[in-house]
Design a protein around this motif. Structure first.
Motif, mmCIF file in Angstrom:
data_model
loop_
_atom_site.group_PDB
_atom_site.id
_atom_site.type_symbol
_atom_site.label_atom_id
_atom_site.label_comp_id
_atom_site.label_asym_id
_atom_site.label_seq_id
_atom_site.Cartn_x
_atom_site.Cartn_y
_atom_site.Cartn_z
ATOM 1 N N LEU A 162 -16.391 -3.550 3.995
ATOM 2 C CA LEU A 162 -15.511 -4.647 4.385
ATOM 3 C C LEU A 162 -16.211 -5.599 5.350
ATOM 4 O O LEU A 162 -16.043 -6.817 5.274
ATOM 5 C CB LEU A 162 -14.243 -4.097 5.036
ATOM 6 N N SER A 209 0.805 -1.220 0.000
ATOM 7 C CA SER A 209 0.000 0.000 0.000
ATOM 8 C C SER A 209 0.838 1.271 0.000
ATOM 9 O O SER A 209 0.325 2.362 -0.222
ATOM 10 C CB SER A 209 -0.933 0.020 1.220
ATOM 11 N N ARG A 266 -9.083 -7.132 0.759
ATOM 12 C CA ARG A 266 -9.890 -8.213 0.194
ATOM 13 C C ARG A 266 -9.008 -9.321 -0.378
ATOM 14 O O ARG A 266 -9.312 -10.518 -0.231
ATOM 15 C CB ARG A 266 -10.823 -7.667 -0.890
ATOM 16 N N ASP A 291 -6.347 -0.382 -4.523
ATOM 17 C CA ASP A 291 -6.389 0.512 -3.379
ATOM 18 C C ASP A 291 -6.335 -0.303 -2.094
ATOM 19 O O ASP A 291 -6.309 -1.531 -2.111
ATOM 20 C CB ASP A 291 -7.626 1.408 -3.429
ATOM 21 N N ARG A 292 -6.324 0.373 -0.964
ATOM 22 C CA ARG A 292 -6.151 -0.314 0.311
ATOM 23 C C ARG A 292 -7.275 -1.295 0.596
ATOM 24 O O ARG A 292 -7.048 -2.383 1.115
ATOM 25 C CB ARG A 292 -6.019 0.731 1.434
ATOM 26 N N GLU A 293 -8.491 -0.911 0.253
ATOM 27 C CA GLU A 293 -9.620 -1.810 0.510
ATOM 28 C C GLU A 293 -9.490 -3.097 -0.298
ATOM 29 O O GLU A 293 -9.741 -4.193 0.212
ATOM 30 C CB GLU A 293 -10.921 -1.096 0.168
ATOM 31 N N ASN A 294 -9.086 -2.978 -1.541
ATOM 32 C CA ASN A 294 -8.946 -4.185 -2.363
ATOM 33 C C ASN A 294 -7.730 -5.016 -1.965
ATOM 34 O O ASN A 294 -7.738 -6.237 -2.133
ATOM 35 C CB ASN A 294 -8.882 -3.812 -3.844
ATOM 36 N N ARG A 338 -9.541 5.929 3.875
ATOM 37 C CA ARG A 338 -9.503 5.399 2.510
ATOM 38 C C ARG A 338 -10.184 4.042 2.400
ATOM 39 O O ARG A 338 -10.105 3.384 1.367
ATOM 40 C CB ARG A 338 -8.048 5.258 2.064
ATOM 41 N N ILE A 339 -10.836 3.625 3.472
ATOM 42 C CA ILE A 339 -11.427 2.285 3.512
ATOM 43 C C ILE A 339 -12.903 2.386 3.871
ATOM 44 O O ILE A 339 -13.289 3.120 4.791
ATOM 45 C CB ILE A 339 -10.682 1.412 4.540
ATOM 46 N N ASP A 340 -13.742 1.644 3.151
ATOM 47 C CA ASP A 340 -15.171 1.553 3.450
ATOM 48 C C ASP A 340 -15.363 0.447 4.487
ATOM 49 O O ASP A 340 -15.470 -0.732 4.150
ATOM 50 C CB ASP A 340 -15.943 1.259 2.166
ATOM 51 N N ALA A 341 -15.409 0.828 5.755
ATOM 52 C CA ALA A 341 -15.487 -0.157 6.837
ATOM 53 C C ALA A 341 -16.760 -0.996 6.728
ATOM 54 O O ALA A 341 -16.738 -2.212 6.938
ATOM 55 C CB ALA A 341 -15.411 0.535 8.182
#
Length: 204
Positions: free
Chosen positions: A197, A146, A161, A155-158, A191-194
């Motif tokens: 997730l 990251s 995952r 991105d960080r969320e992916n 930067r993350i959709d909690a």
């Protein structure tokens, strides 16, 4: 579990990303940046003693053969032996092992690039090493790729995952450990959709 905090506050085994050359020098931030997770590991886990870290790496890497050795002319700074991506050097003591996984290519220009297409394989090799050496103890991992490793296509969320999917896929064949912690730096939470997730976790 996914949590905010400092990776080095976790009293668990740790996964730390390295380059394929296992370079360790943070002098003048020329080769390894002191702010990187690896640079922080040198300070927190080895009290800044690069020589001790290098000695442990030599022992841990003795079982692996380099795929290539650069010339000093081509790579003026740092180490010259290159190991396959996915190589895992196991350091530390049994109660708290450090799984140093090579997931990025150290260019001769000293820029590390982590090919996203190789990340799944590198994580599979990490889980294999944890299965063999970790005695099912809890493992904490950062978001490798990251920052300075330049995995710009995810991105960080992916990245989270990807870690979760690879962990679950491997765990269906054998139990890696009783707990996996993905530790996120607090500044990254925006930067993350909690909620996204959490929903994703429920599908695994």
């Amino acid at each position: 579990s996914i949590l905010l905090g400092d990776l080095f506050d976790q009293e668990t085994h740790l996964a730390i990303g390295f380059s394929d050359t296992f370079d360790t020098s943070i002098a003048d931030d020329r080769i390894i940046h002191s702010s990187s997770v690896q640079g922080q590991a040198l300070r927190h886990l080895f009290a800044g003693d690069q020589h001790r870290l290098d000695e442990e790496l030599v022992v841990a890497l003795a079982a692996f053969s380099p795929v290539r050795v650069e010339s000093r002319r081509e790579k003026p700074y740092g180490k010259l032996a290159r190991y396959p991506l996915g190589t895992v050097a196991v350091l530390g003591e049994p109660r708290r092992l450090i799984f140093a996984v090579a997931y990025g290519l150290m260019g001769n220009d000293l820029v590390v690039r982590a090919p996203v297409e190789d990340l799944w394989y590198c994580y599979a090799r990490l889980w294999e090493a944890v299965y063999r050496r970790g005695q099912r103890g809890a493992l904490s991992v950062p978001l490798m790729g990251s920052g300075l490793a330049r995995v710009d296509s995810l991105d960080r969320e992916n990245l989270i995952r990807l870690i979760l999917l690879s962990f679950v896929a491997y765990s269906r064949h054998r139990l890696i450990c009783h707990e996996l912690r993905i530790v996120i730096f607090p500044d990254d939470i925006g930067r993350i959709d909690a909620a996204g997730l959490k929903s994703f976790l429920l599908t695994l």
